[in-house]
Design an enzyme around this catalytic site. Structure first.
Site, PDB file in Angstrom:
ATOM      1  CD  GLU A   5       8.625   1.412   1.912  1.00 27.16           C
ATOM      2  OE1 GLU A   5       9.560   1.455   1.070  1.00 27.16           O
ATOM      3  OE2 GLU A   5       7.492   1.878   1.696  1.00 27.16           O
ATOM      4  CB  ALA A  58      -0.925   0.008   1.213  1.00 30.74           C
TER       5      ALA A  58
END
Length: 220
Positions: free
Chosen positions: A161, A92
Site C-alpha cells: 500500500e 477496497a
C-alpha cells in the site's frame, strides 16, 4: 433458422437464490493468515452420490468507486504479487472487523487507501469474486460528495500500500480501458461498468447504502 430450436422465453425475473443442500461433513484443511480452506462433503439431493469440494472460506470484502463533481472516478495503482502486475483498482478491503457495518468498512477503506471521505453512498453492485472456489462476497459502493481527510488524520500506508498511486479518470475513459482489456481488477471492472449503466438515469436507480445483502455469508 429451420432445424435450430430456440430456448423458450419467459417473463420470469432472473435472481440468484439460496439453495441449501445436505451437508454430510466439513473440515478445515488449511488455516491461513487471512482466510482458510475448508473441505465439504455433501449431496445435491437424497440418494445421490457424495460430492467433495474444497474452497476458500472468506470473510468477504467491500470496494468503493469514488466519483467527484466532474464525474471523474478515482483509480489507484497497486502491486499484486499473485499475478505479478501493477493493477489499476478502486479502494477496497476485507470485512475482517467482526460486527462492523458494511458501509462503515467501505468508508474506512476509502479513508485509508485514498485519503478521502464521502457524504453520499449508494450500492453499485454485489458479486461473488470466484464462486467455484471461494465464498468471497463483494459489495461495491458509489461514493460521492468527496472531500479530503485532514493531513493529520491520514492513515500511514505500509508494504504494497505504500506504493499506491492515485489518479482521477473520466468515467468514459475508464469504460474504454475496460473494453480494450487494459484493466483487470474485478472490482474496478464491475464498478466502472455498473457506474456507466447507472449514469443513464442519473444514478437514481441505485440502492441505498444500507440495502440488504443476503448473499454475504454473515447474513445467511
Amino acid at each position: 433458422m429451420p432445424g435450430i430450436s430456440e430456448t423458450p422465453r419467459t417473463s420470469r425475473q432472473v435472481s440468484d437464490m439460496p439453495s441449501p443442500r445436505r451437508l454430510l461433513s466439513t473440515s478445515k484443511v488449511y488455516e491461513g493468515r487471512i482466510w482458510d480452506v475448508v473441505s465439504d462433503s455433501f449431496q445435491l439431493s437424497d440418494g445421490t452420490d457424495t460430492l467433495v469440494r474444497d474452497y476458500i472460506d472468506h470473510p468477504g470484502a467491500v470496494a468503493v468507486l469514488p466519483m467527484n463533481v466532474d464525474g471523474e472516478i478515482l483509480l489507484l495503482k497497486q502491486y499484486r504479487h499473485p499475478v505479478g502486475m501493477d493493477l489499476w483498482e478502486i479502494p477496497a478491503g476485507l470485512l475482517d472487523v467482526e460486527g462492523e457495518d458494511f458501509v462503515v468498512g467501505a468508508a474506512r477503506e476509502l479513508a485509508e487507501e485514498a485519503d478521502l471521505v464521502a457524504a453520499t453512498w449508494n450500492v453499485l453492485v454485489d458479486f461473488f469474486n470466484s464462486p467455484g472456489s471461494s465464498s468471497e462476497a463483494v459489495r461495491i459502493y458509489l461514493a460521492r460528495g468527496i472531500s479530503d481527510v485532514p493531513v493529520a488524520d491520514r492513515h500511514v500506508r505500509t508494504d504494497e500500500e505504500a506504493e499506491i498511486e492515485l489518479h482521477w479518470v473520466p468515467l468514459e475513459d475508464a469504460v474504454k480501458a475496460v473494453l480494450e482489456g487494459r484493466l483487470h481488477n474485478p472490482s474496478a471492472v464491475l464498478g466502472i461498468l455498473a457506474a456507466a449503466a447507472a449514469k443513464a438515469d442519473g444514478f437514481t436507480g441505485l440502492r441505498p447504502a444500507n440495502a440488504p445483502w443476503p448473499a454475504h455469508p454473515s447474513q445467511r
